[in-house]
Write an enzyme that holds these catalytic residues in place. Structure first.
Site: not given
Length: 327
Positions: A18, A139, A241
């Site tokens: 989180h 990211r 991811e």
């Protein structure tokens, strides 16, 4: 300058996912000129110091802000309604669709059955939803890794082991034991842990003894994924991811909130689902490792499906939606 407060937590039990995805959102908001603070409780295994190191203020109680972002399974519409007096807008990040929310924007990046409709009765009619892997919270390193992906088929020579930031079910140690019982020799093994992993010192020692590469609380996991040929991991957001950067992988379900998404991702062919952690043994990891070098074609299918499911025209389109909410 718009002020944003992110309410989230990390702990040995909760894990670090989180907070890590909220840090990605915070970095993007900071680039847009927003002032971002994290409201986090000092639980065992928290990431408060890490968040501070990234340049964000830590608070311990409610403050007035233009937007509250809530990423917490323990918070629902009751808490959100109480805190409306502190903020103009509320955004919720969720994966479960198991409770009602009082929010203006809801983001769930997972692919599960009926993912486009399952929040319909849980949010206000005027709440905007951002649903599915189109809205992955990525990211910069993952976006770059995707752009550099060349799609080549490779033999499984380089292995990445990352069972989440805290690894509460001790899967990393199971995999390390399985590697001693595996006939294929991997030329390079990366083992990643978070600061909240209570076995990290023992894992580090094993890696040093065997010549594995040990990494703790790193900002370059996408680079390791990009270089790896296969990853043994946990369910959760890191599953997507891995898919995003074209890395075939297995997932072990280490928390109840990972169960549905991991099963569905496996049904779609984007990951190998090893099952619930209590039922995943050292022998199962060993059998998986032994088959990796002879099953190149199935791994290529997993890679292609993961890339297809996570394809998006513009990475992180959620930032524009948040800024529109703040306008």
């Amino acid at each position: 300058m718009k002020k944003v407060i992110i309410r989230t937590d990390a702990s040995i039990q909760i894990g670090s996912g989180h907070v890590m995805r909220c840090l990605t959102i915070a970095e993007n908001l900071k680039r847009q000129g927003c002032l971002v603070s994290f409201w986090m409780e000092p639980l065992q295994g928290n990431l408060i110091d890490y968040v501070k190191e990234q340049g964000f203020e830590h608070i311990l109680e409610a403050e007035h802000a233009d937007l509250y972002i809530v990423d917490h399974y323990g918070i629902d519409e009751k808490w959100e309604n109480i805190h409306r007096k502190y903020t103009n807008k509320i955004m919720v990040i969720d994966d479960l669709a198991n409770r009602s929310h009082d929010c203006d924007l809801l983001l769930d990046q997972n692919v599960v059955p009926n993912f486009e409709k399952r929040y319909k009765t849980l949010i206000p009619q005027n709440c905007k939803t951002l649903l599915g892997p189109k809205y992955l919270i990525l990211r910069d390193e993952f976006i770059k890794a995707r752009q550099l992906f060349n799609g080549e088929k490779r033999n499984v020579e380089r292995l990445l082991i990352f069972m989440g930031g805290t690894d509460p079910t001790n899967e990393t140690m199971k995999v390390l034991q399985a590697l001693t019982e595996t006939s294929p020799i991997f030329h390079h093994v990366d083992v990643v842990v978070g600061n909240g992993n209570i076995q990290k010192d023992k894992i580090k020692k094993i890696c040093q003894e065997r010549g594995y590469y040990y990494h703790c609380q790193i900002p370059y996991i996408a680079s390791l994924m990009q270089q790896a040929d296969f990853s043994i991991g946990a369910g959760g957001s890191t599953t997507w991811e891995r898919c995003y950067v074209g890395l075939p992988s297995s997932s072990t379900i280490v928390a109840e909130n990972q169960r549905e998404a991991t099963k569905y991702a496996a049904e779609l062919g984007a990951v190998l689902n090893l099952g619930w952690h209590n039922e995943v043994t050292v022998e199962m990891y060993s059998n998986l490792l032994n088959t990796l070098k002879i099953e190149k074609q199935p791994l290529d299918k997993i890679r292609k499906m993961g890339l297809s499911l996570t394809e998006n025209e513009v990475p992180n389109p959620w930032i524009n939606e948040i800024m529109e909410l703040l306008a």
